[in-house]
Design a protein around this motif. Sequence first.
Motif, PDB file in Angstrom:
ATOM      1  N   GLY A 262      35.244 -26.238 -30.670  1.00  0.00           N
ATOM      2  CA  GLY A 262      36.194 -25.256 -31.173  1.00  0.00           C
ATOM      3  C   GLY A 262      35.572 -24.128 -31.968  1.00  0.00           C
ATOM      4  O   GLY A 262      36.303 -23.278 -32.486  1.00  0.00           O
ATOM      5  N   LEU A 437      38.151 -20.306 -35.363  1.00  0.00           N
ATOM      6  CA  LEU A 437      38.060 -21.264 -34.267  1.00  0.00           C
ATOM      7  C   LEU A 437      38.581 -20.644 -32.981  1.00  0.00           C
ATOM      8  O   LEU A 437      39.203 -19.577 -32.975  1.00  0.00           O
ATOM      9  CB  LEU A 437      38.847 -22.526 -34.619  1.00  0.00           C
ATOM     10  N   PHE A 476      38.445 -30.750 -34.651  1.00  0.00           N
ATOM     11  CA  PHE A 476      39.144 -29.641 -34.004  1.00  0.00           C
ATOM     12  C   PHE A 476      40.486 -30.065 -33.419  1.00  0.00           C
ATOM     13  O   PHE A 476      41.412 -29.248 -33.321  1.00  0.00           O
ATOM     14  CB  PHE A 476      38.266 -29.034 -32.907  1.00  0.00           C
ATOM     15  N   LYS A 482      42.552 -27.148 -40.046  1.00  0.00           N
ATOM     16  CA  LYS A 482      42.703 -25.737 -39.698  1.00  0.00           C
ATOM     17  C   LYS A 482      43.536 -24.980 -40.727  1.00  0.00           C
ATOM     18  O   LYS A 482      44.514 -25.502 -41.250  1.00  0.00           O
ATOM     19  CB  LYS A 482      43.354 -25.621 -38.312  1.00  0.00           C
TER      20      LYS A 482
END
Length: 488
Positions: A262, A437, A476, A482
Motif C-alpha cells: 500500500g 497510501l 494496510f 489509516k
Amino acid sequence: MKRLYSILAAMTLATAANAQIGAPFIHDPSTVVECEGKYYTFGTGGGGLISEDGWTWNSGAERPGGGAAPDMIKIGDRYLCIYGATGGGLGGGHAGRILTMWNKTLDPKSPDFKWSEAVEVCFSDGMEDQDAIDPGIMLDPSTGRLWVSYGTYFGTIRLIELDPTTGFRKSGNVEKDIAIDCEASDLICRNGWYYLLGTHGTCCDGVNSTYNIVVGRSKSPEGPYIDNVGRDMYHGGGRMVVAAGDRKTGAGHFGRTIIDEGVEVASFHWEADFDMGGRSTLALRPLLWKNDWPYCGELFKGGTFEIESERRGYALELAVDFVRMNVARAGGFGGFGGRPQANAAPPQPVANQTLDQVKSTWPEGDIPARIGDYMFRPHQRWTVTPVEGKGAYLGNTYFKITIEGTERALAATADKEVITVPAYTGDDAQLWRIEQLTDGTFRIMPKVIPGQEGINTHICLYSAGDSTPTLAEYDFSSDNSKWNFRNH
C-alpha cells in the motif's frame, strides 16, 4: 549583504520543503532502486544520482556506455541495466541499439562494483518506422518472464522478451508493436492488470516542454493496452497519470518503486522546474490507485489540519476537558425551529473558539492524545511542519506535529503510546514519517520508538478503538492504520 543572505536562505528553505534537495538534476531517470541502504537512479549520458535517505540527491552513480534513457531492475542479487546506445534522433538519425548489462552492486566504491560486458538485445536500422531507444523493463511477478517496451514518436512502441537469467533476448522472440504517439514507456503489473505507461507530448525544450505521462492497461503483457474510455494505445489512447503542476512542467520517464504494502512511489523527471532555474530535475510522488487505475498524488508539504481516523472519522485531539462555547441562541423554542420574528436581525457568524480561551485549562506537562468528534476546537487543530536536517525517507522529509499556535508536540513513547509534550525539542521520537497510501489515505509513523534501536519502519499511529490512539504494526488491510488530513 546580511539582508540579502536572509532572503536567499528563506528561498532555499522554501524550495527544500517542496522538492528533493541537494542537486537532483537528471534527465530521463531510471526507476529508483535501493542498494545497500542507498537509493540510485541513472539518466541519459552515463551518470546518475545517489541518495542516502531518498530525499537529498547528488551525482555519483556510474554506468558505462553513455547513451540515453536507461532503466534499472534488481533480479535476485544482481542489478540489470538496460539503455539505448543511440537513436532518438541523436546524431541526426533513428538507427538505435538497446543493450543490457549486469552488476552485483550499484555502489561505485564497492570492490564488487563491475559492470558486465553490454549485450545488444534489439536495434532499429533508421529506415523503418521505429526507433530503438527509451527502454522500460518489467519482471512479471506471476510468471517470472522479463519484458521490455521501447520506442519513440518516430514510429511505434515495441515489446520484446528477455531471459531473466542472462539478460539476453529470448531465443525466437519476435518484437510486437503495442502503442504509438508516445515514448519513454514503462511496464508495471498490479492486481492482475498489466500497465503500459507512455510519455506523451514534447521534450527537451525546457519550460516549453509539454511532456506528460499517460497509461493504458491489459490482461496480457502483450496487450492490447486500452485506456479508461476504451481507446487502444496502438491508436493513440492513454489516460493521464501526471501532468504539469506546482511550477513544474514536462513529466516524463515513469518508474514505480514499492516501499511496503500500500506504499508506492512514482519517479520521473520534470523537464523544467521553474524554482530550480528551469532545469530538469528528479521528481518523486506518491503513486495512488483508484478502480485499478494509477495516478500520482501530490507531495505532502504540511499545513494545519484535522487529523482524522479512517476507522470512524473521529479526530486526533488532546485529552483535555471540553470547554463549552457560550453562544446565545435566538428564535423559538430554545433556539430550535419556530417562526422567524418580524424585522429580526440576520444571523451573525459564530467565531471559532480560540486558543487563548482554553489553554489555561490544559495541564502544563505531558498530555495524552485521544480521538473524538471533530468540533473545530483548538485541542483538535494540528500544524504539520517539515523538518530539515533530521533525516528523511524516499520522497519526503520528516515532520513535526504540534497543536496549532503552540509548540506542544506529538511524540512516541517507549511503551508504544502517543502523548503530547509541552514543547518540540527535535527529539527523534517527536518526528513523524507521513506517506500517502495507494488508496489516498495516509500512514503516520514515528521516526523512532524510544528504547528500540534503529529507524522505525513498521510501527504506525493506530486507532485501537474509536477514542484510543496508540502505536501498532502497520496493516494496510485495516482502517485502524489509516488517517486523513482535513483542511477545515
